[in-house]
Design an enzyme around this catalytic site. Structure first.
Site, PDB file in Angstrom:
ATOM      1  N   ASP A   1      -0.055   5.159   0.951  1.00 35.43           N
ATOM      2  CA  ASP A   1      -0.214   6.167   2.013  1.00 35.43           C
ATOM      3  C   ASP A   1      -0.254   5.523   3.389  1.00 35.43           C
ATOM      4  O   ASP A   1      -1.054   4.619   3.641  1.00 35.43           O
ATOM      5  CB  ASP A   1      -1.491   6.975   1.767  1.00 35.43           C
ATOM      6  CG  ASP A   1      -1.326   7.901   0.581  1.00 35.43           C
ATOM      7  OD1 ASP A   1      -0.741   8.980   0.740  1.00 35.43           O
ATOM      8  OD2 ASP A   1      -1.738   7.507  -0.520  1.00 35.43           O
TER       9      ASP A   1
ATOM     10  N   ASP B   1       0.869  -1.174   0.000  1.00 35.67           N
ATOM     11  CA  ASP B   1       0.000   0.000   0.000  1.00 35.67           C
ATOM     12  C   ASP B   1       0.915   1.236   0.000  1.00 35.67           C
ATOM     13  O   ASP B   1       2.109   1.116   0.328  1.00 35.67           O
ATOM     14  CB  ASP B   1      -0.868  -0.076   1.267  1.00 35.67           C
ATOM     15  CG  ASP B   1      -1.587   1.206   1.564  1.00 35.67           C
ATOM     16  OD1 ASP B   1      -2.281   1.708   0.675  1.00 35.67           O
ATOM     17  OD2 ASP B   1      -1.470   1.705   2.704  1.00 35.67           O
TER      18      ASP B   1
ATOM     19  N   ASP C   1      -2.199  -0.469   5.779  1.00 33.96           N
ATOM     20  CA  ASP C   1      -2.535   0.171   7.055  1.00 33.96           C
ATOM     21  C   ASP C   1      -3.973   0.647   7.138  1.00 33.96           C
ATOM     22  O   ASP C   1      -4.367   1.274   8.106  1.00 33.96           O
ATOM     23  CB  ASP C   1      -1.633   1.401   7.257  1.00 33.96           C
ATOM     24  CG  ASP C   1      -2.052   2.527   6.339  1.00 33.96           C
ATOM     25  OD1 ASP C   1      -2.295   2.264   5.150  1.00 33.96           O
ATOM     26  OD2 ASP C   1      -2.167   3.655   6.815  1.00 33.96           O
TER      27      ASP C   1
HETATM   28  O1  LIG Z   1      -4.628   2.966  -0.634  1.00 34.06           O
HETATM   29  P1  LIG Z   1      -3.781   4.094  -0.152  1.00 34.06           P
HETATM   30  O2  LIG Z   1      -2.476   4.226  -0.906  1.00 34.06           O
HETATM   31  O3  LIG Z   1      -3.559   4.049   1.341  1.00 34.06           O
HETATM   32  O4  LIG Z   1      -4.646   5.394  -0.508  1.00 34.06           O
HETATM   33  C1  LIG Z   1      -5.762   5.771   0.290  1.00 34.06           C
HETATM   34  C2  LIG Z   1      -5.928   7.263   0.239  1.00 34.06           C
HETATM   35  O5  LIG Z   1      -4.606   7.774   0.451  1.00 34.06           O
HETATM   36  C3  LIG Z   1      -4.457   9.187   0.365  1.00 34.06           C
HETATM   37  O6  LIG Z   1      -5.080   9.787   1.490  1.00 34.06           O
HETATM   38  C4  LIG Z   1      -4.462   9.474   2.721  1.00 34.06           C
HETATM   39  O7  LIG Z   1      -3.144  10.036   2.759  1.00 34.06           O
HETATM   40  C5  LIG Z   1      -3.118  11.491   2.689  1.00 34.06           C
HETATM   41  C6  LIG Z   1      -1.662  11.916   2.645  1.00 34.06           C
HETATM   42  O8  LIG Z   1      -0.937  11.443   3.733  1.00 34.06           O
HETATM   43  C7  LIG Z   1      -3.869  12.063   3.897  1.00 34.06           C
HETATM   44  O9  LIG Z   1      -3.874  13.480   3.827  1.00 34.06           O
HETATM   45  C8  LIG Z   1      -5.302  11.528   3.894  1.00 34.06           C
HETATM   46  O10 LIG Z   1      -5.986  11.975   5.059  1.00 34.06           O
HETATM   47  C9  LIG Z   1      -5.304  10.001   3.879  1.00 34.06           C
HETATM   48  O11 LIG Z   1      -6.612   9.480   3.734  1.00 34.06           O
HETATM   49  C10 LIG Z   1      -5.005   9.708  -0.940  1.00 34.06           C
HETATM   50  O12 LIG Z   1      -4.887  11.114  -0.976  1.00 34.06           O
HETATM   51  C11 LIG Z   1      -6.423   9.251  -1.166  1.00 34.06           C
HETATM   52  O13 LIG Z   1      -6.877   9.682  -2.424  1.00 34.06           O
HETATM   53  C12 LIG Z   1      -6.452   7.731  -1.113  1.00 34.06           C
HETATM   54  O14 LIG Z   1      -7.773   7.280  -1.306  1.00 34.06           O
END
Ligand SMILES: O=P(O)(O)OC[C@H]1O[C@H](O[C@H]2O[C@H](CO)[C@@H](O)[C@H](O)[C@H]2O)[C@H](O)[C@@H](O)[C@@H]1O
Length: 319
Positions: free
Chosen positions: A103, A101, A293
């Site tokens: 983020d 993954d 995560d």
């Molecule tokens: O599947 P992932 O790679 O974990 O993506 C899920 C979402 O990740 C991002 O948002 C998350 O991270 C951001 C930066 O650290 C944070 O600001 C946000 O609150 C988190 O939800 C991404 O921007 C999303 O579009 C994804 O859906």
């Protein structure tokens, strides 16, 4: 199984899961992945109850910041040692396939989603892993954007929660038939997603701090910077927009509402697809490992060994 803080289970052959129990952390730390009864509450409640259920769930899925300590590092070292040993044992005679993954796993969680950069050290670690095993980044983000963050050519990328899969551009060494791999099971939703993205950009202007992100086959509405008292208004607004789009559904990640097509496709299906393309459909010769995560990663956890990556508990950055 001697370590009280780690659960390892091998209910299915070659599938092990590691869960770091929250009890090793401060009691103030909420479970980052509570068993959400959201679907049930939403099914049974009226409009206000539904909004409240969403807001509760938004609160539950957004654990607060925790300071790291020396003893935590020691615990972390022990857990990682234990995990490594278990994985090394389970991988004997098998091909490891690595799924990561982005983020919160490869990058720290930050306020601005456009600035969630991974470190060079992490990039080097991923590059090293990819030299040894077929490796895929599996993310909710748009595939092009994730590539611009990771910047590694020899990997598989599954963007939009697995709805946009592309094989390595330079190397096809793991691909049995040497065909270029591109799979987009939700392509017919592209115009609809684009439309709903534009509507949401316009409508969320009234909610300070809300940010809408176009992830190509899905849309994220971030509420990390929205005051909690406005969460109900935000969720009501998003749900009212979705009333006009019955073929789209609303899910939730870390301080983010996610809009995606109702097709039966998720990170777990993407993993199965990738394993099949690698020639390992229903095979015992492969050990798929997924590190993630977030709630959306749970779909992938059903397919393989999985590790909840508690980066944010070991790090005193914002979560
Ligand atoms: O599947 P992932 O790679 O974990 O993506 C899920 C979402 O990740 C991002 O948002 C998350 O991270 C951001 C930066 O650290 C944070 O600001 C946000 O609150 C988190 O939800 C991404 O921007 C999303 O579009 C994804 O859906």
């Amino acid at each position: 199984m001697t370590n009280q803080n780690v659960v390892a289970s091998d209910a299915k052959s070659s599938r092990i899961r590691f869960i770091v129990r929250k009890s090793i952390f401060s009691p103030a730390v909420p479970n980052p992945l509570p068993a959400p009864s959201l679907a049930k509450k939403i099914e049974t409640g009226g409009a206000a109850a539904k909004t409240n259920a969403w807001v509760d769930s938004m609160r539950d899925s957004s654990p607060t910041r925790v300071k790291s300590t020396a003893s935590l590092s020691e615990t972390k070292r022990k857990i990682l040692g234990f995990m490594f040993e278990q994985i090394a044992n389970a991988s004997k005679g098998k091909q490891i396939a690595m799924f990561l993954d982005y983020d919160g796993t490869l990058s720290p969680i930050v306020e601005d989603p456009d600035r969630a950069f991974m470190t060079n050290e992490m990039r080097e670690a991923v590059r090293d892993v990819a030299r040894c095993f077929p490796t895929a980044i599996v993310t909710g983000r748009c595939r092009d954007k994730i590539y611009s963050f990771v910047k590694l050519a020899g990997l598989y990328y599954a963007g939009s929660h697995g709805m946009d899969i592309k094989g390595p551009s330079k190397s096809q060494k793991y691909k049995k038939d040497h065909q270029a791999l591109l799979f987009q099971p939700a392509s017919k939703f592209l115009p609809m997603i684009d439309e709903v993205y534009k509507v949401l950009i316009e409508k969320t202007k009234s909610i300070c701090g809300a940010k809408v992100e176009n992830n190509k086959f899905c849309v994220s509405v971030h509420f990390r910077c929205v005051e909690e008292k406005m969460w109900a208004a935000l969720v009501e607004l998003v749900r009212s927009v979705l009333n006009d789009y019955p073929k789209l559904r609303l899910t939730q990640g870390r301080k983010v509402l996610e809009i995606r097509p109702t097709i039966k496709w998720d990170k777990g299906k993407a993993l199965e697809f990738l394993l099949e393309s690698l020639g390992y459909a229903n095979s015992n010769d492969v050990l798929p490992i997924y590190i993630g995560d977030d709630r959306t990663d749970e779909d992938a956890f059903t397919v393989c060994i999985y590790i909840y990556h508690y980066y944010y508990y070991f790090n005193n950055k914002v979560i």
